[in-house]
Scaffold this motif. Structure first.
Motif, mmCIF file in Angstrom:
data_model
loop_
_atom_site.group_PDB
_atom_site.id
_atom_site.type_symbol
_atom_site.label_atom_id
_atom_site.label_comp_id
_atom_site.label_asym_id
_atom_site.label_seq_id
_atom_site.Cartn_x
_atom_site.Cartn_y
_atom_site.Cartn_z
ATOM 1 N N ASP A 108 60.193 31.907 40.449
ATOM 2 C CA ASP A 108 58.738 31.619 40.870
ATOM 3 C C ASP A 108 57.664 31.949 40.276
ATOM 4 N N ARG A 109 57.899 32.828 39.312
ATOM 5 C CA ARG A 109 56.676 33.101 38.569
ATOM 6 C C ARG A 109 55.637 32.649 37.992
ATOM 7 N N LEU A 110 55.967 31.181 37.553
ATOM 8 C CA LEU A 110 54.794 30.363 37.226
ATOM 9 C C LEU A 110 54.156 29.917 38.253
ATOM 10 N N ASP A 111 54.784 29.666 39.661
ATOM 11 C CA ASP A 111 53.935 29.285 40.863
ATOM 12 C C ASP A 111 53.049 30.466 41.330
ATOM 13 N N ILE A 112 53.488 31.576 41.180
ATOM 14 C CA ILE A 112 52.640 33.086 41.458
ATOM 15 C C ILE A 112 51.504 32.748 40.675
ATOM 16 N N LEU A 113 52.029 33.033 39.248
ATOM 17 C CA LEU A 113 50.564 32.906 38.250
ATOM 18 C C LEU A 113 49.742 31.980 38.474
ATOM 19 N N GLU A 114 50.144 30.772 38.858
ATOM 20 C CA GLU A 114 49.265 29.668 38.953
ATOM 21 C C GLU A 114 48.054 29.843 39.991
ATOM 22 N N TYR A 115 48.422 30.411 41.294
ATOM 23 C CA TYR A 115 47.304 30.828 42.017
ATOM 24 C C TYR A 115 46.965 32.277 42.082
ATOM 25 N N LEU A 116 47.642 33.209 41.529
ATOM 26 C CA LEU A 116 46.916 34.626 41.382
ATOM 27 C C LEU A 116 46.156 34.586 40.003
ATOM 28 N N SER A 117 46.431 33.832 39.336
ATOM 29 C CA SER A 117 45.191 33.789 38.176
ATOM 30 C C SER A 117 43.950 33.016 38.374
ATOM 31 N N ASP A 118 43.650 32.446 39.653
ATOM 32 C CA ASP A 118 42.779 31.928 40.356
ATOM 33 C C ASP A 118 41.641 32.886 40.700
ATOM 34 N N GLU A 119 40.317 32.979 40.028
ATOM 35 C CA GLU A 119 39.386 33.868 40.825
ATOM 36 C C GLU A 119 39.197 33.833 42.013
ATOM 37 N N GLU A 120 38.966 32.589 42.478
ATOM 38 C CA GLU A 120 38.653 32.277 43.899
ATOM 39 C C GLU A 120 39.623 32.780 44.940
ATOM 40 N N VAL A 121 40.955 32.721 44.371
ATOM 41 C CA VAL A 121 41.928 33.194 45.460
ATOM 42 C C VAL A 121 42.019 34.748 45.124
ATOM 43 N N MET A 122 41.849 35.080 44.218
ATOM 44 C CA MET A 122 41.734 36.793 43.895
ATOM 45 C C MET A 122 40.428 37.609 44.438
ATOM 46 N N LYS A 123 39.641 36.966 44.733
ATOM 47 C CA LYS A 123 38.323 37.502 45.009
ATOM 48 C C LYS A 123 38.486 38.379 46.137
ATOM 49 N N PHE A 124 39.147 38.490 46.937
ATOM 50 C CA PHE A 124 39.290 39.797 48.021
ATOM 51 C C PHE A 124 40.745 40.262 47.975
ATOM 52 N N TYR A 125 41.532 39.914 46.917
ATOM 53 C CA TYR A 125 42.867 40.544 46.745
ATOM 54 C C TYR A 125 42.965 41.956 46.592
ATOM 55 N N GLY A 126 41.916 42.502 45.992
ATOM 56 C CA GLY A 126 42.004 43.883 45.412
ATOM 57 C C GLY A 126 42.621 44.258 44.093
ATOM 58 N N MET A 127 42.612 43.090 43.276
ATOM 59 C CA MET A 127 43.249 43.083 41.902
ATOM 60 C C MET A 127 42.523 42.095 40.970
ATOM 61 N N SER A 128 42.400 42.086 39.717
ATOM 62 C CA SER A 128 41.685 41.035 38.914
ATOM 63 C C SER A 128 42.647 40.225 38.810
ATOM 64 N N PRO A 129 42.170 38.749 38.454
ATOM 65 C CA PRO A 129 43.377 37.647 38.333
ATOM 66 C C PRO A 129 44.117 37.796 37.382
ATOM 67 N N PHE A 130 45.341 37.141 37.575
ATOM 68 C CA PHE A 130 46.586 37.604 36.620
ATOM 69 C C PHE A 130 46.158 36.874 35.580
ATOM 70 N N ARG A 131 46.828 37.277 34.357
ATOM 71 C CA ARG A 131 46.520 36.837 32.919
ATOM 72 C C ARG A 131 48.050 36.219 32.437
ATOM 73 N N ASP A 132 48.975 36.833 32.752
ATOM 74 C CA ASP A 132 50.383 36.214 32.057
ATOM 75 C C ASP A 132 51.506 36.253 33.154
ATOM 76 N N GLU A 133 52.781 35.914 32.651
ATOM 77 C CA GLU A 133 53.855 35.878 33.400
ATOM 78 C C GLU A 133 54.423 37.114 33.718
ATOM 79 N N GLU A 134 54.180 37.992 32.968
ATOM 80 C CA GLU A 134 54.668 39.528 33.106
ATOM 81 C C GLU A 134 53.867 40.025 34.441
ATOM 82 N N GLU A 135 52.618 39.887 34.862
ATOM 83 C CA GLU A 135 51.891 40.327 35.872
ATOM 84 C C GLU A 135 52.517 39.428 37.013
ATOM 85 N N ALA A 136 52.930 38.437 37.009
ATOM 86 C CA ALA A 136 53.429 37.600 38.160
ATOM 87 C C ALA A 136 54.873 38.286 38.522
#
Length: 180
Positions: A22-50
């Motif tokens: 599921d890593r690419l699905d996770i990366l898709e939305y957790l790399s989005d600045e709007e989704v991550m605005k209140f997540y407490g982390m920077s947007p993800f940059r790569d599959e490794e972070e996912a």
């Protein structure tokens, strides 16, 4: 022996374990600045972070300190968000709830539907007495949803968290089993 991950089903959703594929699905939305605005982390940059995020989901489940479900629509087996409990303190029967959703699925009632499935699971199956949420005061969508789900706002925790090179105030909300 590996614990069996509980799968929950609602009218439109399957809530299931998030796995490495599921890593690419996770990366898709957790790399989005709007989704991550209140997540407490920077947007993800790569599959490794996912993958690190997925490994954290697995670890909190394996160690019995939380559970995080992947949210999928019944008609497609794509993870579009997640929700669950973390910082589960079994001694005090409390846990924090957390959730996020791909912005392509915002304002469709999906997160409300998912949380209406996991909240009873937390109270009944996990024997949690207090489900609490820590939310940035500007996160109006999450605050509105939690209030709709009968969470009570308990107060402001000033500069409670240091994330993304800044201190964040967080509102504490909670729902008790006796009110369920």
């Amino acid at each position: 022996m590996k614990k069996r991950f509980p799968v929950l089903e609602t009218e439109r959703l399957i809530l299931r374990e998030i796995i490495e594929t599921d890593r690419l699905d996770i990366l898709e939305y957790l790399s989005d600045e709007e989704v991550m605005k209140f997540y407490g982390m920077s947007p993800f940059r790569d599959e490794e972070e996912a993958l690190e995020e997925i490994n954290w989901y697995r670890k909190i489940f394996d160690f019995g300190v939380g559970i995080r479900w992947g949210i999928t629509l019944k008609e497609i087996n794509k993870v579009i968000g997640s929700c669950g409990f973390h910082n589960w303190d079994k001694r005090h029967h409390r846990a924090e709830i957390g959730f996020e959703l791909s912005k392509h699925y915002w304002n469709k009632g999906i997160m409300g539907e998912a949380l209406r499935a996991i909240i009873p699971f937390g109270f009944v199956e996990l024997n949690i007495n207090r489900i609490q949420a820590l939310v940035e005061p500007e996160n109006f969508a999450s605050l509105g949803l939690l209030k709709k789900l009968k969470f009570n706002e308990e107060g402001l925790l000033a500069q409670y968290e240091f994330t993304c090179d800044k201190y964040d105030d967080l509102l504490m909300l909670a729902r008790l089993k006796k009110d369920f």
